[in-house]
Design a protein around this motif. Structure first.
Motif, PDB file in Angstrom:
ATOM      1  N   ASN A 293      38.475  -8.024  25.414  1.00 12.74           N
ATOM      2  CA  ASN A 293      40.209  -7.607  25.434  1.00 12.74           C
ATOM      3  C   ASN A 293      40.291  -6.689  24.344  1.00 12.74           C
ATOM      4  O   ASN A 293      40.596  -6.291  22.978  1.00 12.74           O
TER       5      ASN A 293
ATOM      6  N   THR B 191      44.103  -3.465  23.178  1.00 10.98           N
ATOM      7  CA  THR B 191      45.584  -3.145  24.287  1.00 10.98           C
ATOM      8  C   THR B 191      46.194  -1.511  23.989  1.00 10.98           C
ATOM      9  O   THR B 191      45.541  -1.081  22.968  1.00 10.98           O
TER      10      THR B 191
ATOM     11  N   VAL C 296      42.280   2.652  22.522  1.00 15.33           N
ATOM     12  CA  VAL C 296      42.520   0.906  22.537  1.00 15.33           C
ATOM     13  C   VAL C 296      42.710   0.004  21.415  1.00 15.33           C
ATOM     14  O   VAL C 296      41.828   1.119  20.633  1.00 15.33           O
ATOM     15  N   SER C 297      42.752  -0.766  21.096  1.00 15.09           N
ATOM     16  CA  SER C 297      43.510  -1.249  20.139  1.00 15.09           C
ATOM     17  C   SER C 297      42.634  -2.714  19.811  1.00 15.09           C
ATOM     18  O   SER C 297      43.242  -2.865  20.928  1.00 15.09           O
ATOM     19  N   THR C 298      41.956  -3.012  19.287  1.00 16.35           N
ATOM     20  CA  THR C 298      41.361  -4.295  19.369  1.00 16.35           C
ATOM     21  C   THR C 298      41.291  -5.105  18.059  1.00 16.35           C
ATOM     22  O   THR C 298      41.726  -4.705  16.751  1.00 16.35           O
TER      23      THR C 298
ATOM     24  N   GLU D 200      40.051   0.658  16.460  1.00 15.40           N
ATOM     25  CA  GLU D 200      40.638   1.233  17.663  1.00 15.40           C
ATOM     26  C   GLU D 200      39.548   1.788  18.125  1.00 15.40           C
ATOM     27  O   GLU D 200      38.453   1.978  17.743  1.00 15.40           O
TER      28      GLU D 200
ATOM     29  N   GLY E  22      50.546  -0.165  25.649  1.00 14.05           N
ATOM     30  CA  GLY E  22      51.354  -1.309  25.496  1.00 14.05           C
ATOM     31  C   GLY E  22      50.145  -2.353  26.188  1.00 14.05           C
ATOM     32  O   GLY E  22      50.548  -3.911  26.508  1.00 14.05           O
ATOM     33  N   THR E  23      49.545  -2.087  27.278  1.00  8.76           N
ATOM     34  CA  THR E  23      48.733  -2.627  28.328  1.00  8.76           C
ATOM     35  C   THR E  23      47.867  -3.418  27.965  1.00  8.76           C
ATOM     36  O   THR E  23      46.595  -2.759  27.683  1.00  8.76           O
ATOM     37  N   LEU E  24      47.971  -4.812  28.411  1.00  9.61           N
ATOM     38  CA  LEU E  24      47.030  -5.637  27.477  1.00  9.61           C
ATOM     39  C   LEU E  24      45.367  -5.232  28.972  1.00  9.61           C
ATOM     40  O   LEU E  24      45.837  -5.500  30.080  1.00  9.61           O
TER      41      LEU E  24
ATOM     42  N   ARG F 211      43.860  -4.241  33.794  1.00 10.17           N
ATOM     43  CA  ARG F 211      44.286  -5.197  33.244  1.00 10.17           C
ATOM     44  C   ARG F 211      44.256  -6.536  33.024  1.00 10.17           C
ATOM     45  O   ARG F 211      44.126  -7.208  33.999  1.00 10.17           O
TER      46      ARG F 211
ATOM     47  N   PRO G 269      48.116 -12.636  29.230  1.00 10.73           N
ATOM     48  CA  PRO G 269      47.637 -12.773  27.745  1.00 10.73           C
ATOM     49  C   PRO G 269      47.191 -13.742  28.204  1.00 10.73           C
ATOM     50  O   PRO G 269      46.532 -14.886  29.020  1.00 10.73           O
TER      51      PRO G 269
END
Length: 290
Positions: A79, A81, A92-94, A98, A112-114, A128, A131
């Motif tokens: 997962n 963001t 992407v931030s995990t 990053e 900001g997309t998950l 995508r 939550p």
């Protein structure tokens, strides 16, 4: 007189050896992997269907002289963001820092997309996601008193900054106009308890391209590359310049409770290959008791 079990264990111990060591994945040769470890390049069998990306740091199990690739040295999270995305590549931030991930160019991802990630031959966004579901919190482990552990931390990035040019290379420099470092996100302070005693610490330095003059090694306070140069503290000269080199435990004693990383301040003219050229560059090995 030895029991049957004792006799069997002795026979196994006399005839079989096994060890697990870090290495770097260099590609595939037919159905086997090619990995670098212990100063050499050897073929290895794949134990799982996970295919690392070229130069990725992996665990290698060697049993009776035969090598097997077990998997990556750093967990691959599913997962993330999106921070930014353009032209089929996204930042992407995990939870472990990053990363860069590819995606289908026909799809767009706003900041900001998950997203959901797959890691076969490099990170890729498969779509995508909603939550994350609420999961039960695992109970704390049974306390048996202080435990000594050795943990490996793999940098998420590396690079060198030169005033007027910015972050000009992924290699790590220490020269009169360039300082460089490795970045670990928050994984050090998220792993080592604040009350831990740091028993020992080492960093892996690839064979340097150049080695001339001063090379002050210390800590900085950034999880990833900032807009400007790094500021270093508690600098000193390491005893080694390549391979596993011991570092002052005070550096890790600070980083266990604070965001930051390690690297070289301005110095002579020194250049170490960075993460893009050597997947083991800047890997930390820390032993602590808590």
């Amino acid at each position: 007189m030895a029991t049957e079990q004792e006799t069997l264990l002795k026979l196994i111990g006399d005839k079989s050896t096994a060890r697990v060591i870090p290495g770097n994945f260099r590609g595939l040769d037919g159905l086997r992997a090619v990995v670098d470890f212990d100063g050499g390049r050897v073929p290895a069998y794949m134990l799982t269907d996970y295919v690392p990306s070229v130069n990725e740091s992996v665990w290698v199990q060697v049993i009776d002289g035969v090598a097997y690739v077990m998997g990556p040295t750093t967990p691959r999270l599913g997962n993330g963001t999106v921070i930014s995305a353009s032209g089929g590549t996204a930042r992407v931030s995990t939870a472990l820092g990053e990363i860069e991930a590819t995606y289908d160019g026909a799809v767009t991802f706003a900041a900001g997309t998950l997203v959901k990630l797959t890691w076969r031959e490099g990170a890729h966004i498969i779509g995508r996601r909603g939550p994350a579901p609420v999961v039960d919190v695992p109970p704390p482990p049974e306390s048996t008193g202080p435990q000594t552990r050795t943990v490996t931390f793999t940098p998420t990035d590396s690079g060198s900054y030169q005033p007027g040019y910015g972050w000009r290379t992924a290699d790590v420099w220490s020269s009169s106009s360039n300082s460089g470092g490795w970045f670990y996100g928050d994984q050090i302070k998220d792993t080592i308890p604040d009350n831990a005693r740091i028993d020992g610490a080492e960093i892996y330095l690839p064979q340097p391209d150049r080695l001339t003059g001063a090379r002050p090694f210390g800590r900085h306070d950034q999880a990833g590359k900032p807009g400007g140069a790094l500021t270093f503290s508690d600098t000193s000269t390491l005893g080694g310049t390549s391979g596993w080199c011991g570092i002052p435990t005070g550096l890790i004693d600070h980083l266990k409770a604070n965001t930051g990383g390690l690297g070289f301040a301005l110095g002579g003219w020194n250049v170490w290959p960075g993460r893009q050229r050597d997947g083991q560059s800047g890997v930390l090995r820390v032993t602590f008791t808590a």
